[in-house]
Each structure stands twice: as C-alpha cells, then as structure tokens.
Design an enzyme around this catalytic site. Structure first.
Site, PDB file in Angstrom:
ATOM      1  N   LYS A 176      25.849 -21.974  18.986  1.00 28.10           N
ATOM      2  CA  LYS A 176      25.019 -20.791  19.197  1.00 28.10           C
ATOM      3  C   LYS A 176      25.309 -19.758  18.111  1.00 28.10           C
ATOM      4  O   LYS A 176      26.435 -19.293  17.986  1.00 28.10           O
ATOM      5  CB  LYS A 176      25.274 -20.213  20.590  1.00 28.10           C
ATOM      6  CG  LYS A 176      24.944 -21.185  21.720  1.00 28.10           C
ATOM      7  CD  LYS A 176      25.220 -20.606  23.090  1.00 28.10           C
ATOM      8  CE  LYS A 176      26.678 -20.323  23.311  1.00 28.10           C
ATOM      9  NZ  LYS A 176      26.991 -20.006  24.729  1.00 28.10           N
ATOM     10  N   THR A 209      22.682  -7.878  27.269  1.00 23.47           N
ATOM     11  CA  THR A 209      22.778  -9.306  26.956  1.00 23.47           C
ATOM     12  C   THR A 209      23.812 -10.037  27.816  1.00 23.47           C
ATOM     13  O   THR A 209      24.112 -11.200  27.551  1.00 23.47           O
ATOM     14  CB  THR A 209      23.158  -9.485  25.480  1.00 23.47           C
ATOM     15  OG1 THR A 209      24.411  -8.816  25.237  1.00 23.47           O
ATOM     16  CG2 THR A 209      22.089  -8.892  24.565  1.00 23.47           C
ATOM     17  N   GLY A 211      25.581 -12.332  30.227  1.00 20.91           N
ATOM     18  CA  GLY A 211      25.185 -13.567  30.897  1.00 20.91           C
ATOM     19  C   GLY A 211      24.395 -14.530  30.035  1.00 20.91           C
ATOM     20  O   GLY A 211      23.951 -15.574  30.517  1.00 20.91           O
ATOM     21  N   THR A 212      24.241 -14.220  28.750  1.00 19.76           N
ATOM     22  CA  THR A 212      23.414 -15.054  27.874  1.00 19.76           C
ATOM     23  C   THR A 212      23.911 -16.491  27.820  1.00 19.76           C
ATOM     24  O   THR A 212      23.137 -17.444  27.966  1.00 19.76           O
ATOM     25  CB  THR A 212      23.402 -14.476  26.442  1.00 19.76           C
ATOM     26  OG1 THR A 212      23.064 -13.093  26.506  1.00 19.76           O
ATOM     27  CG2 THR A 212      22.398 -15.195  25.584  1.00 19.76           C
ATOM     28  N   GLY A 213      25.222 -16.669  27.586  1.00 20.79           N
ATOM     29  CA  GLY A 213      25.765 -18.014  27.438  1.00 20.79           C
ATOM     30  C   GLY A 213      25.673 -18.829  28.712  1.00 20.79           C
ATOM     31  O   GLY A 213      25.331 -20.020  28.676  1.00 20.79           O
ATOM     32  N   CYS A 214      25.978 -18.199  29.844  1.00 22.64           N
ATOM     33  CA  CYS A 214      25.872 -18.887  31.141  1.00 22.64           C
ATOM     34  C   CYS A 214      24.434 -19.315  31.391  1.00 22.64           C
ATOM     35  O   CYS A 214      24.169 -20.424  31.876  1.00 22.64           O
ATOM     36  CB  CYS A 214      26.320 -17.957  32.269  1.00 22.64           C
ATOM     37  SG  CYS A 214      27.965 -17.267  32.081  1.00 22.64           S
TER      38      CYS A 214
END
Length: 268
Positions: A176, A209, A211-214
């Site tokens: 990412k 932003t 919580g983006t990765g989850c």
C-alpha cells in the site's frame, strides 16, 4: 427461504472508537454483502486521538473463538489484523494453516496515530509463521520497513518491497503506497512475483482516514469470499476503500474514521 451470504471471519483487535479493528471489519463485510464473524484477539482503549492502552486475550480464548466459528458455521475467507504478541501470532498462524479458506493478513504494527500495536519480539513470528500462511498480505510502507528493512521513497521502490515481503512465503503481496509523499494518487502494487497489478485512486485531502488498512483488508477478504480472484478482489477492495476515504467524517478531537456506509448514503 433466504440463502446464506458468503462467510468472512476477522481475527483482530477491538477498536472502542468504532473506526478501525473488528468494528471496521464487520461494517465493511456487511456493506459488501457478506456475513461477518469475529475472533477478538485484543481489546483497545482507543479514540480519535490515539490508543490509550491495549490488552491481548489469552491464546486459548482466541483459539476457542476461532474453532467455535469455523467448526460449526464454516468460513469462506479469513482476515487477520492486530495480533499483539508472538504467542497470538503463532496461534493464529497455526489456525490459518489448518483452514482451507483464503487468508488476508494485515500485518498491523503501528496505529494511524503512531502507537505501537505489535510487541517487538512478535515481529519475527509475523515474518516466519504468519506470512507463510497468507493468501494475500497487505502491509503499508511502514509495515514493509518493520518486516523487511526495505525503505520505499517512491513508486519505483515498491516492486523491491513486494519482493522482500514475498520472500517470506505469502502467495500475494499488496503493497500500500498511501504513505508516499507528493503523489496525486494513492498507488498500491499487487503482485505474486510474476504478474504486477497497479491499483490507483485519486488522493483525497480528507484527513479523516482512521481504519483505512482494516477496511481494505476486510473488503479484500469479502470479495475473495464471494469467489473473486485475488486481482479482482483487490481492485474491488481498492474502489470500496477509496469511496470510504472520500466520505470520511470528523469524530472527536482528532482523526475521524472512513465511512463504511458510503454506498448506502449515496442511495438516500
């Protein structure tokens, strides 16, 4: 009679503020038409300002939750998130290795606010035990550096990062690039070591932003549970996460969350 939706299991930490962790995972799974189930691996005291504390659950509690769900209900895809200790990492890796469903591993090391969520002694267990059990691993650039030592300064460095991650044994790596400075796009690289799939979305000025990765990893797991290929699932997850990012909203005094219900909001 209603048909059963695809079944997705998250093994992760709870976010009391509702923006990341298991709460984000379950919202994402619902938004994408799947049935979300959960194994709580840790409890955090967390809000828009950061993580004030976390408490991991005993390995036996994690194993019991996992077996309870998988042995009775079954599962079409598994997603892992915050696994704070080496013991938990190794327990979950063993469980994944015995499960036929695809596994998306989000190797959570540091929160959006810079708080450490992984004990230093657990990093080697992630490398040697968890990554080999992954169908797809979804590190951001900080997590790539933590796991491999490879520092990525620009888009041209992402293939090297992917190769370093793949060397630990996952089938696919989704690197990412959202933390890359100065780019007008959020660029991710998905590769299995042969084919490269570059995923791009406009970079939004929205600061909310959390919580983006989850969200991305859970969306990827949900799409795999529906039967999509890894490249198809990654592209769909990127599109869903980009929309959730664009719709992120203020919450508390710090960083707000992405909006997992953005598609429902569009219909109102």
């Amino acid at each position: 009679m209603h048909t059963q939706p695809p079944l997705v299991l998250t093994v992760a930490g709870s976010d009391s503020g509702g923006g990341a962790g298991i709460q984000a995972d379950l919202k994402t799974m619902l938004a994408l038409g799947t049935h979300g189930m959960s194994v709580v691996a840790a409890v955090t005291a967390q809000n828009s300002l950061g993580v004030q504390g976390y408490w991991e659950l005993p390995a036996e509690a994690v194993r019991a939750q996992y077996r309870s769900v998988v042995d009775d209900i079954g599962v079409h895809a598994v997603k892992t998130g915050m696994l704070a200790s080496a013991e938990l990492v190794e327990t979950v890796a063993e469980l994944l290795a015995g499960t036929e469903a695809p596994a998306v591993v989000d190797p959570v090391g540091v929160s959006k606010h810079g708080d450490s969520l992984l004990a230093a002694e657990a990093v080697d267990s992630v490398r040697t035990r968890l990554l080999p059990a992954a169908t797809v691993v979804t590190p951001n650039l900080d997590e790539v550096a933590q796991l491999t030592g490879v520092q990525v300064a620009d888009e041209a460095g992402m293939p090297e990062a992917a190769a370093a991650v793949l060397a630990y044994g996952p089938r696919w790596a989704l690197i990412k690039g959202g933390h890359l400075p100065g780019s007008a796009e959020a660029v991710d690289l998905l590769t299995d070591g042969t084919a490269e799939h570059w995923l791009r979305a406009p970079r939004h000025g929205n600061r909310h932003t959390h919580g983006t990765g989850c969200t991305l990893a859970s969306a990827l797991a949900a799409q795999l549970a529906k039967g999509q290929t890894v490249p198809e699932a990654a592209a769909a997850a990127k599109e869903f996460t980009a929309g959730a990012l664009a719709a992120g909203f203020p919450l508390g005094a710090g960083l707000g969350p992405v909006h997992h219900g953005w598609r429902f909001q569009q219909r109102d």
